[in-house]
Write an enzyme that holds these catalytic residues in place. Sequence first.
Site, PDB file in Angstrom:
ATOM      1  CB  CYS A  83      39.818  31.153 125.628  1.00 45.79           C
ATOM      2  SG  CYS A  83      39.315  32.420 126.467  1.00 45.79           S
ATOM      3  CG  HIS A 440      36.757  29.267 128.771  1.00 43.95           C
ATOM      4  ND1 HIS A 440      37.975  29.435 128.630  1.00 43.95           N
ATOM      5  CD2 HIS A 440      36.553  27.681 128.688  1.00 43.95           C
ATOM      6  CE1 HIS A 440      38.412  28.753 128.274  1.00 43.95           C
ATOM      7  NE2 HIS A 440      37.362  27.168 128.194  1.00 43.95           N
TER       8      HIS A 440
END
Length: 494
Positions: A83, A440
């Site tokens: 990510c 994240h």
Amino acid sequence: MVSRRGSETKAIVCVLTDRIRISNQWVSHLSFAGLLGVAGFVFAQQHGLFRNLNNLKLFSGREKDSGDDSFLVPGLQNLGNNCFLNVILQALASCKDFRSFLQWVLEDARGSLAGEQEEQLPLTFALSALLQELGTVGSRRSVSNPRKVMVTLTDYAKNFNLTSQQDAAEALLHLISSLQEEIVVCYRPSQSSNLSDILFSRNLRMLAPSEGLHGLMELKRWHKHLRGPFDGILGSTLMCRTCSSQISLEFQFFHTLPLSPLLHHGGYNIMSGCTLEHCLKKFLNTEKVENYFCYRCWHGAALKYLSVIGAAETEIEKLRSCGGEDQCDCKTSLHLQRMPWSNSYSHILKQLIIARFPKLLCIQVQRASFNMFEEFKLSGHIAFPLVLNLSLFTPSSIGVNIEERIEMSSEYQKPEASKNHGMYRLVTVVEHFGRTGSGHYTVYRSVRVFSQEEEEEDCDEDLSWFSISDSEVCRVSESDVLGAEASLLFYERL
């Protein structure tokens, strides 16, 4: 040791369980599971984890195919903890100057490369193709694959694991340096010119002796290969306020500006009301340098000392004619070791200056911090503008005249001559959730949604924002973007 947030969650559970206890009998396991869900929801609301909840389709009042809301940009597949790279790729897709730079490199190399571009410039080719794909606005959801970029990038950044959690800012620097390595290696001087004729002087000016007009054109071509849209120049100057002399002036290229936020007392949270301008001022603020020897101040004090003790005129004249550089031996040759001297005579200040603004400005908000026990993340919001004015941080605005000391060709000066050279427009915001070293990344990116006829108008009214988490994409408002706890900010020069 129980964390502060863990204690708060436990307290919420205790309050709720006390209220639903009936006749000293606990509710069923199913009810207790629901209770934990309620507690978690309350905890998340208290800590602002759902501030963008209205962006989720479940809570959105928008119709999927209603008007312009049906337009979306592609998401990116997560191929295993990447990510951090996906947000960088999405960010670059919104940087028009970066996409244009890659296209120019490929077009310029078309006539000089012996083989196919995909073989000679694999990273440039793969990245350009992917960014063009990510810049496509469609009415249906689509997901692109970053595998080709990851494979080609791995060939250059061999020690940077792209399938384990990494820092997004570090990924950007690896990508830029890998592109530079690939482009410079594949560069071919045109006609009979020789790269050995292109020299770098100490003041960063590139010279092409005895090449004439062709040499100048070759120099410009090489310069365009060498400097990308993220390349800016920082100047570092040392000044003595006691004798008003500039001791040194050094320059270095930068790709990102690392800014530290203002912190509350104790240093664990970002100060309320902190803005990006505060961080820039902190970064460029003057600081006092301790234990630094100013030769000019020393020579002035030495002249007074020799005059007081009645030294010979020849010694005084020798001291007066000395340039005061680092190789000066006046202290030993004139027997001035016993002269009283301390740094109280000098007041040395260090100042950072943005000597040249890049076309694309990437600002890294340094949220990782350390104490004596662990690394932790600085939480809190930093206000940032949609339009950033950096003209307040030019050399002239802070009273330091360095223009005469930077001897660069007029071709390099042209971008700086514009009165709007310090104005930037926000194009991308990268946000990190979780703790340092894990968590994240998501990204907000701006996209112009227009028809083919409107493409040349470049109107701000057509600018749309999207929130992207790997393959998930949804349209958001400017207020959602400005409310993000940014880790990286990408600005494009107007």
